[in-house]
Design an enzyme around this catalytic site. Structure first.
Site, PDB file in Angstrom:
ATOM      1  N   SER A 196       0.829  -1.195   0.000  1.00  0.00           N
ATOM      2  CA  SER A 196       0.000   0.000   0.000  1.00  0.00           C
ATOM      3  C   SER A 196       0.873   1.259   0.000  1.00  0.00           C
ATOM      4  CB  SER A 196      -0.961  -0.029   1.191  1.00  0.00           C
ATOM      5  OG  SER A 196      -1.912   1.014   1.120  1.00  0.00           O
ATOM      6  N   ASP A 269     -10.260  -4.737  -4.211  1.00  0.00           N
ATOM      7  CA  ASP A 269      -9.640  -3.702  -3.384  1.00  0.00           C
ATOM      8  C   ASP A 269     -10.430  -2.399  -3.503  1.00  0.00           C
ATOM      9  OD1 ASP A 269      -7.968  -1.843  -2.110  1.00  0.00           O
ATOM     10  OD2 ASP A 269      -6.151  -2.900  -2.733  1.00  0.00           O
ATOM     11  N   HIS A 305      -8.115  -5.118   0.134  1.00  0.00           N
ATOM     12  CA  HIS A 305      -6.859  -4.387   0.330  1.00  0.00           C
ATOM     13  C   HIS A 305      -5.941  -5.062   1.352  1.00  0.00           C
ATOM     14  CE1 HIS A 305      -4.316  -0.880  -0.059  1.00  0.00           C
ATOM     15  NE2 HIS A 305      -4.296  -0.720   1.268  1.00  0.00           N
TER      16      HIS A 305
END
Length: 343
Positions: A196, A269, A305
Site C-alpha cells: 500500500s 480492493d 486491500h
C-alpha cells in the site's frame, strides 16, 4: 459520458491552500494514520534475561525487546502475540533526519553458505505498525527460509518523530543501510517489499540503485497518492489537476527500477483500486528488456486491500518463493561471472 470529480478536486485544492501550498504538508496531514495506541512498547533488558526477570549466563549487554501493548492487543491474544514478538531481534536506528526508528528482524532457516542470504525488507501499509506486521513477517521468514525485516516509519509504533513523505524516504535509507551492514548482505540479496503506502518508499529506494536490488514486491501498490482519491475513469480528478504537487509517483519511478518486480493486487480492493496495479504492470512491461528477469503479476480473485495473503496463503507463498528463487539465481550468476572474469 465520463464522470467528473470537480467537487472532490476542489476540496483537495482547498486543503492544498490550507497547507500553505505545500505538498509535503498536505500529505502529512491527509496520508498518514499511525495506529493509536501502538501495538507494542519497548523495554531494555539485560541480554539473556527472560520474561520472568531471570538472567541466563551470557553476554551482559542490554537488548531492546518489543512487548505487547495491553491497551491495543486483546487479552485473549496478548500471550500468543508476545510469543511472536519474542522471535524478533529489535533495534533502534537513527535516520539522517534525526529520528530514531524501530527495526524488527526475524530469522528463517539457514541457507547454504554459498547461496544468497535473501533478506526481505518490508515497508508496511497505513494504519498499522511493525508489531501488527510481525505475525505475517514471521510466517514469511519460516515459509520462505529467509530473513525478514519490518520497520516502523517515523511517527509510527515506537519510532520517534512525525510521519512525512521525506521521512519515509529517510527511514528506508536508514533501514537498508542498517541491514546490509549488520547482516553483511548485499543489495542484490535484498527483496524490497512495499505494501500500500509502503510502495512509495520502496519504489523510491529501488529506483535509486541501478542493477543493485535483488527484487521488488509491490502489494496493493499506489500509482500515486492522489490517484488513490481519483476515479480511474473520471475527468477533472485530483491526480490530473494537481499532478505537479502529487507524491509517491510510483507510475514514474517504477520505470527506472532495474530489478525483477512482482505485483500483487486483489480485484476487490476498495482502498487502492486494482487499476493502480494494472497500470504499474503496463508501465513495467513497456520498459522491460528481453534479457530482464520478469515476475508475472499475481492478481487475486476476491481479495480486498488487506487480505492478499489470507485469501490464498499457498498461492501467495508460491509467488514469493518464485521471487526468492530469482534473487538466488541472479546472485549465483553474478558470482560465477565475477569468478570467471578473475580467472
Amino acid at each position: 459520458m465520463p464522470r467528473t470529480q470537480c467537487l472532490g478536486t476542489a476540496i483537495i485544492g482547498a486543503a492544498f491552500c490550507a497547507s500553505k501550498c505545500s505538498a509535503e504538508r498536505l500529505a502529512r496531514d491527509l496520508a498518514f494514520f499511525p495506529p493509536e495506541p501502538p501495538s507494542y512498547a519497548l523495554e531494555r533488558r539485560v541480554r539473556g534475561e527472560d520474561a520472568d526477570g531471570e538472567t541466563r549466563e551470557g553476554e551482559p549487554k542490554e537488548r531492546l525487546v518489543a512487548v505487547a501493548n495491553d491497551e491495543h492487543v486483546p487479552a485473549s491474544y496478548a500471550r500468543a502475540f508476545q510469543r511472536v514478538l519474542d522471535t524478533f531481534d529489535v533495534a533502534s536506528v537513527e535516520t539522517v533526519r534525526g529520528n530514531e526508528i524501530v527495526v524488527m528482524t526475524c530469522e528463517g532457516a539457514d541457507e547454504q553458505s554459498d547461496g544468497a542470504d535473501v533478506t526481505i525488507i518490508m515497508s508496511h501499509g497505513n494504519a498499522v505498525d511493525a508489531g501488527e506486521m510481525a505475525p505475517f513477517a514471521r510466517k514469511m521468514a519460516q515459509q520462505l527460509a529467509c530473513r525478514v525485516v519490518v520497520y516502523d516509519y517515523s511517527g509510527y509504533g515506537q519510532s520517534r518523530g512525525e510521519p512525512s513523505v521525506a521521512d519515509t524516504y529517510a527511514d528506508i535509507d536508514a533501514v537498508v543501510d542498517f541491514v546490509t551492514h549488520k547482516y553483511g548482505v548485499g543489495l542484490d540479496e535484498c527483496v524490497l517489499f512495499g505494501q500500500s503506502i509502503g510502495s512509495g518508499p520502496t519504489c523510491y529506494f529501488a529506483s535509486k540503485r541501478e542493477n543493485d536490488i535483488g527484487a521488488v514486491v509491490l502489494v496493493s501498490p499506489l500509482l500515486s497518492a492522489l490517484h488513490v482519491v481519483s476515479a480511474p475513469d473520471a475527468w477533472c480528478t485530483p491526480a490530473k489537476v494537481f499532478k505537479r504537487m502529487d507524491v509517491y509517483k510510483n507510475y514514474a519511478v517504477v520505470k527506472t527500477i532495474n530489478a525483477p518486480i512482482l505485483l500483487i493486487h486483489g480485484d476487490r480492493d476498495e482502498v487502492v483500486h486494482q487499476s493502480h496495479g494494472k497500470a504499474l504492470w503496463e508501465a513495467i512491461c513497456k520498459h522491460t528488456k528481453p534479457s530482464d528477469a520478469v515476475c508475472e503479476p499475481y492478481w487475486i480473485p476476491g481479495a480486498g486491500h488487506d487480505d492478499t495473503y489470507e485469501r490464498n496463503p499457498a498461492e501467495f507463498v508460491r509467488h514469493m518463493r518464485g521471487v526468492c528463487a530469482v534473487v538466488r539465481g541472479r546472485y549465483q550468476k553474478r558470482r560465477l561471472t565475477a569468478g570467471a572474469s578473475v580467472v
